[in-house]
Design a protein around this motif. Structure first.
Motif, PDB file in Angstrom:
ATOM      1  N   GLU A  19       0.836  -1.197   0.000  1.00 17.75           N
ATOM      2  CA  GLU A  19       0.000   0.000   0.000  1.00 17.75           C
ATOM      3  C   GLU A  19       0.879   1.259   0.000  1.00 17.75           C
ATOM      4  O   GLU A  19       0.585   2.240  -0.683  1.00 17.75           O
ATOM      5  CB  GLU A  19      -0.927  -0.030   1.231  1.00 17.75           C
ATOM      6  CG  GLU A  19      -1.852   1.162   1.387  1.00 17.75           C
ATOM      7  CD  GLU A  19      -2.873   1.315   0.251  1.00 17.75           C
ATOM      8  OE1 GLU A  19      -2.954   0.413  -0.600  1.00 17.75           O
ATOM      9  OE2 GLU A  19      -3.546   2.357   0.215  1.00 17.75           O
ATOM     10  N   ARG A  22       2.109   1.671  -3.468  1.00 15.93           N
ATOM     11  CA  ARG A  22       1.039   2.103  -4.363  1.00 15.93           C
ATOM     12  C   ARG A  22       0.780   3.608  -4.219  1.00 15.93           C
ATOM     13  O   ARG A  22       0.735   4.341  -5.196  1.00 15.93           O
ATOM     14  CB  ARG A  22      -0.244   1.315  -4.040  1.00 15.93           C
ATOM     15  CG  ARG A  22      -1.332   1.437  -5.100  1.00 15.93           C
ATOM     16  CD  ARG A  22      -2.666   0.880  -4.622  1.00 15.93           C
ATOM     17  NE  ARG A  22      -3.223   1.606  -3.474  1.00 15.93           N
ATOM     18  CZ  ARG A  22      -3.760   2.819  -3.526  1.00 15.93           C
ATOM     19  NH1 ARG A  22      -3.818   3.460  -4.676  1.00 15.93           N
ATOM     20  NH2 ARG A  22      -4.226   3.404  -2.431  1.00 15.93           N
ATOM     21  N   ARG A  23       0.682   4.064  -2.966  1.00 18.01           N
ATOM     22  CA  ARG A  23       0.373   5.484  -2.745  1.00 18.01           C
ATOM     23  C   ARG A  23       1.524   6.395  -3.169  1.00 18.01           C
ATOM     24  O   ARG A  23       1.309   7.457  -3.742  1.00 18.01           O
ATOM     25  CB  ARG A  23       0.007   5.716  -1.278  1.00 18.01           C
ATOM     26  CG  ARG A  23      -1.486   5.495  -1.037  1.00 18.01           C
ATOM     27  CD  ARG A  23      -1.884   5.631   0.401  1.00 18.01           C
ATOM     28  NE  ARG A  23      -1.556   6.915   1.006  1.00 18.01           N
ATOM     29  CZ  ARG A  23      -1.789   7.195   2.291  1.00 18.01           C
ATOM     30  NH1 ARG A  23      -2.366   6.291   3.080  1.00 18.01           N
ATOM     31  NH2 ARG A  23      -1.464   8.365   2.777  1.00 18.01           N
TER      32      ARG A  23
END
Ligand code: UDP
Ligand code: MG
Length: 316
Positions: A19, A22-23
């Motif tokens: 995550e 991804r961010r």
């Protein structure tokens, strides 16, 4: 166009790393600049290594350094900076407490102010224990009292640094690094950026009390000789007390206003007190000798096992 690198130390971050990637990637894709992410796997024992290798295999903009074991957060950030060839680096935690979405604002502020450093100051901290908040508050204030340089309060390693700062940072030879302090110490143009610190996305803090204490003592001892001065001050005070007592009891014996024979309590008190003062001051001295010992050995600060997507990549 300036090249921007994001430096991310990771230790047992399997729950957040995907995550986090991804961010960060999403934010970097919005920028015009050439970008890269440097992950430093600080000897994780969970799936972090495999996950990072997967990311690096699918995305050539991601570089990974695998340490041979856990060396700690500060050596991990150091390795990131030492292995960074970008014009601008942003140091950020893997756990998304420091939102990567702020990166464009940091770059903008750096550009506008022509700053060498943009350091991020926590306006508030969400989801951290009362103990962590209060100890951090006290710590940063105590540091400023103890230290010979002034540090910005409530500021972690989340910051933007430019090439000039990285070049200077690479010249530091000391092994016990308190990075946020060293960067303040360099000087040049440093500007604050205020933000709200989020809660950790998942997983536990990788800074248990033991590591926090070690971190705090590195910061104190490497940036200040005040503990030594305090220790000698205490010794001096003890000498004064001793002198006063000696005169008091001698005169008391002569003029008969103190009955020294029944002095069990005072003897025990004095012996304990002076014993304590001695052990304490020797202990403080010992801390500095310990540092000298480590620095004289001059071992490398970290050992890199493997590199991914660097030019001198070790093939897997
Ligand atoms: N970290 C590391 N090595 C360590 C401890 C922590 O690389 O020995 C990394 C961790 O993965 C995270 C960052 O340093 O990206 C800050 O750690 P953490 O979020 O656990 O600390 P906290 O925010 O609770 O102070
Ligand atoms: Mg954290």
């Amino acid at each position: 166009m300036k090249k921007v690198a994001v430096i991310v130390p990771c230790f047992d971050e399997e729950e957040v790393i995907l995550e986090s990637y991804r961010r960060t990637k999403e934010v970097l894709l919005q920028l015009q600049n050439p970008t890269e992410i440097i992950y430093i796997n600080d000897g994780s024992r969970d799936k972090t290594r495999v996950l990072l290798d997967g990311i690096a295999a699918s995305d050539p903009m991601v570089k990974v350094l695998h340490f041979s074991r856990n060396f700690g957060h500060q050596p991990a950030v150091t390795a990131g900076v030492n292995n960074c060839d970008a014009d601008i680096a942003i140091i950020i935690d893997a756990d998304l407490q420091d939102p990567p979405e702020l990166i464009p604002q940091l770059l903008e502020l750096q550009e506008k102010e022509a700053a060498n450093v943009v350091y991020c100051v926590r306006k508030s901290r969400v989801g951290e224990s009362f103990f962590k908040k209060i100890s951090a508050k006290l710590f940063y204030r105590a540091m400023n009292y103890m230290s010979e340089v002034e540090f910005p309060l409530d500021t972690g390693d989340f910051r933007l640094i430019d090439r000039q700062i990285m070049n200077e940072f690479d010249r530091f030879k000391e092994h016990g690094k308190y990075i946020r302090g060293l960067i303040s110490w360099i000087g040049l143009k440093q500007v604050p950026f205020y933000y709200e610190r989020d809660a950790r996305l998942a997983g536990k803090t990788k800074y248990p009390l033991r590591k926090m204490l070690r971190f705090a003592s590195t910061a104190m001892l490497y940036f200040s000789k005040k503990p030594l001065r305090l220790a000698s001050g205490l010794g001096f005070l003890a000498v004064l007390v001793g002198l006063f007592l000696a005169i008091w009891f001698t005169l008391g014996k002569i003029y008969g206003f103190s009955n020294a024979e029944t002095g069990w309590t005072s003897i025990i008190t004095i012996v304990t007190f002076f014993g304590g003062v001695q052990l304490l001051t020797v202990g403080v001295l010992g801390q500095y000798i310990g540092i000298l010992f480590d620095e004289v050995k001059a071992r490398p600060e970290y050992i890199i096992d493997e590199k991914r997507n660097f030019k001198e990549d070790t093939p897997s």
